[in-house]
Design an enzyme around this catalytic site. Structure first.
Site, short mmCIF file in Angstrom:
data_model
loop_
_atom_site.label_atom_id
_atom_site.label_comp_id
_atom_site.label_asym_id
_atom_site.label_seq_id
_atom_site.Cartn_x
_atom_site.Cartn_y
_atom_site.Cartn_z
N TYR A 51 6.53 13.31 -17.79
CA TYR A 51 5.33 13.59 -16.99
C TYR A 51 4.11 13.53 -17.91
O TYR A 51 4.15 14.07 -19.01
CB TYR A 51 5.42 14.98 -16.35
CG TYR A 51 5.49 14.89 -14.86
CD1 TYR A 51 4.42 14.38 -14.14
CD2 TYR A 51 6.63 15.27 -14.16
CE1 TYR A 51 4.48 14.25 -12.76
CE2 TYR A 51 6.70 15.14 -12.77
CZ TYR A 51 5.62 14.63 -12.08
OH TYR A 51 5.68 14.50 -10.73
N GLU A 53 0.52 13.72 -16.49
CA GLU A 53 -0.71 13.79 -15.68
C GLU A 53 -1.93 13.91 -16.60
O GLU A 53 -1.91 14.66 -17.58
CB GLU A 53 -0.67 15.00 -14.75
CG GLU A 53 0.24 14.80 -13.55
CD GLU A 53 0.29 16.02 -12.66
OE1 GLU A 53 -0.28 17.07 -13.03
OE2 GLU A 53 0.91 15.92 -11.59
N ASP A 197 -11.18 -8.71 -6.96
CA ASP A 197 -9.74 -8.45 -7.05
C ASP A 197 -9.08 -9.72 -7.60
O ASP A 197 -8.96 -10.73 -6.89
CB ASP A 197 -9.22 -8.12 -5.64
CG ASP A 197 -7.72 -7.89 -5.62
OD1 ASP A 197 -7.03 -8.27 -6.59
OD2 ASP A 197 -7.23 -7.35 -4.62
N THR A 223 -3.38 -7.11 -10.56
CA THR A 223 -1.98 -6.71 -10.67
C THR A 223 -1.49 -7.22 -12.02
O THR A 223 -2.02 -8.21 -12.55
CB THR A 223 -1.10 -7.28 -9.55
OG1 THR A 223 -1.29 -8.69 -9.49
CG2 THR A 223 -1.45 -6.66 -8.21
N LYS A 226 1.89 -10.60 -11.63
CA LYS A 226 1.85 -11.99 -11.12
C LYS A 226 1.66 -12.92 -12.32
O LYS A 226 2.57 -13.06 -13.12
CB LYS A 226 0.76 -12.12 -10.06
CG LYS A 226 1.02 -11.23 -8.83
CD LYS A 226 0.02 -11.48 -7.72
CE LYS A 226 0.35 -10.73 -6.46
NZ LYS A 226 -0.20 -9.35 -6.43
N ARG A 232 5.54 -4.56 -12.46
CA ARG A 232 4.80 -4.36 -11.22
C ARG A 232 3.79 -3.23 -11.41
O ARG A 232 4.17 -2.14 -11.85
CB ARG A 232 5.73 -3.97 -10.08
CG ARG A 232 6.94 -4.82 -9.91
CD ARG A 232 7.53 -4.69 -8.52
NE ARG A 232 6.65 -5.34 -7.58
CZ ARG A 232 6.53 -6.66 -7.45
NH1 ARG A 232 7.26 -7.47 -8.20
NH2 ARG A 232 5.69 -7.19 -6.60
N1 PLP Z 1 -4.78 -7.95 -4.13
C1 PLP Z 1 -4.37 -9.21 -3.96
C2 PLP Z 1 -5.40 -10.29 -3.90
C3 PLP Z 1 -3.01 -9.50 -3.84
O1 PLP Z 1 -2.62 -10.76 -3.64
C4 PLP Z 1 -2.08 -8.45 -3.92
C5 PLP Z 1 -0.63 -8.69 -3.82
O2 PLP Z 1 -0.14 -9.61 -3.30
C6 PLP Z 1 -2.56 -7.15 -4.08
C7 PLP Z 1 -3.92 -6.93 -4.19
C8 PLP Z 1 -1.68 -5.94 -4.01
O3 PLP Z 1 -0.79 -5.78 -4.97
P1 PLP Z 1 0.45 -4.78 -4.75
O4 PLP Z 1 1.46 -5.54 -3.98
O5 PLP Z 1 0.82 -4.44 -6.15
O6 PLP Z 1 -0.06 -3.59 -3.99
#
Ligand code: PLP
Length: 428
Positions: A51, A53, A197, A223, A226, A232
């Site tokens: 843990y 936090e 994003d 993320t 990918k 993950r």
């Molecule tokens: N943002 C985009 C553009 C994505 O393509 C994805 C996943 O496919 C995510 C956020 C979310 O990721 P997660 O599946 O880890 O929540």
């Protein structure tokens, strides 16, 4: 005997089956990849017991001296790679990274303007069924009907009209460069925050092969699993100005204890991104993408937008008179996995779709190059042309497994040790 096999033979078999599936099949799902054995070791480690936090040096638990090392390394590496002032490496997923950004600067009912889900956006960008669409008012922009690309004048007009508090740029199924500077300009004009994003394209940005939003956006989320080829999870990048807000929105805002084994895995993947051929890997992803889409084009398939600037592309299957859903099922039967996907202005429903999404990060990790992409395009074409021929699919499945055998996902290390007597047909 492997302890997992002894304690839980059912999970052991499922794990072995999954390893076998990954080894013998071609993975063209644009969001997937194979982590290194080093990342697997970090993830499957004793850090899962801890843990922690809080943040390094400011924990609410004792005994954090070693997990602090892991998190500090992950933070420093993320900052270095993306040129950001601040990084939070604790988000359990990309969606939670986005949630933390929204909660940091928005109030319930505020307006988020983002790319339409049907044009390649993501659920966490304001879709009705996602927390983001339930808590916030959601508005969307789309792509241009003719070019199928973002029209920044149209985005500006929509932003002027709906006066959002947050503009989100980034996508799950958009194959072209994004003009982050133009988005920032629009956000400034209407007084909105800008979130970029980069879940999909983070690897190419890290390698300097795709424009970076870091100088332009207030917040950048990604993320790590990918194109970054890590475990993950999610990360958030921002300037020092927003650091404390973002950190407190992750913990204690929306998460409790961080997954320290995953944070350690992120640190390893970020180290791999800083050293050892990562740029060449990303360049090959792009070259493979061009080779695969080029060959499909040559065989008469229409590629949405006419091409790609990144690791993925969409194929419009309307001329082939087959739904994305059926194409996906048939290809899966032949050992090739990919996503069915809506194309812009798709006349079919999201359940059926007129398109498929193809990405090259995973096959590139295996070491495959342009000749293999041409071969894969040939298999895809054959399966879709002869959709009633189950024997052909079985033959291609065997050919796919033979090709995959020459490009193993894990070579002689940990996984081979664990699964040395992997049967030909696990679960058969
Ligand atoms: N943002 C985009 C553009 C994505 O393509 C994805 C996943 O496919 C995510 C956020 C979310 O990721 P997660 O599946 O880890 O929540």
């Amino acid at each position: 005997m492997n302890p997992l096999q002894t304690v839980d033979p059912q999970i052991f078999d499922a794990l072995r089956g999954e390893l076998h599936r990954q080894q013998v099949g071609l993975e063209l799902i644009a969001a997937e990849n194979y982590v290194s054995e080093a990342v697997l070791v970090a993830q499957g480690s004793v850090m899962t017991n801890k843990y922690a936090e809080g943040y390094p040096g400011k924990r609410y638990y004792a005994g954090c001296e070693f997990v602090d090392i892991a998190e500090r390394l992950a933070i420093e590496r993320a900052k270095q790679i993306f040129g950001a002032e601040h990084a939070n490496v604790q988000p359990h997923s990309g969606s939670q990274a986005n949630m933390a950004v929204y909660f940091a600067v928005l109030k319930p009912g505020d307006t988020i303007l983002a790319l339409d889900l049907a044009h390649g956006g993501h659920l966490s960008h304001g879709a009705a069924k996602s927390f983001s669409g339930k808590i916030f008012n959601s508005e969307s922009y789309g792509v241009d009907r003719d070019t199928e690309t973002l029209d920044m004048d149209a985005v500006r007009a929509i932003a002027r009209d709906c006066r959002p508090q947050m503009i989100v740029t980034g996508a799950s199924a958009y194959s072209r460069f994004i003009d982050y500077a133009a988005f920032a300009d629009i956000a400034r004009e209407v007084g909105a925050y800008l979130l970029a994003d980069i879940a999909h394209v983070a690897g190419m940005i890290a390698a300097g092969l795709h424009p970076s939003p870091v100088p332009h956006a207030d917040f950048v989320t990604a993320t790590t699993h990918k194109t970054m080829r890590g475990p993950r999870g999610g990360i958030i990048l921002c300037s020092k100005e927003y650091a404390a807000k973002i950190d407190s929105c992750i913990f204690p805002g929306i998460q409790g204890g961080p997954l320290m084994h995953t944070v350690a895995g992120k640190a390893v993947a970020l180290s791999e991104a800083l050293h050892g051929g990562f740029q060449e890997y990303q360049r090959q992803i792009l070259d493979n993408c061009q080779a695969l889409l080029g060959e499909l084009k040559r065989r008469g398939y229409r590629i949405v937008t006419g091409g790609s600037d990144n690791h993925l592309f969409l194929v419009d299957l309307r001329d082939q008179d087959i739904t994305g859903r059926l194409a996906c099922t048939l290809l899966d039967d032949a050992g090739i996995t990919l996503n069915q996907n809506l194309i812009p202005f798709d006349p079919r429903s999201a359940r059926e779709t007129s398109g498929i999404r193809i990405g090259t990060p995973a096959v590139t990790t295996r070491g495959m190059k342009e000749p293999q992409m041409v071969q894969i395009a040939d298999w895809i074409d054959q399966v879709l042309r002869h959709r009633d021929d189950a024997t052909l699919r079985q033959r291609i499945r065997a050919d796919v497994a033979e090709l995959c055998d020459a490009f193993p996902i894990y070579r002689n290390g940990l996984m081979a040790m664990l699964f040395s007597e992997l049967p030909q047909q696990v679960g058969a």
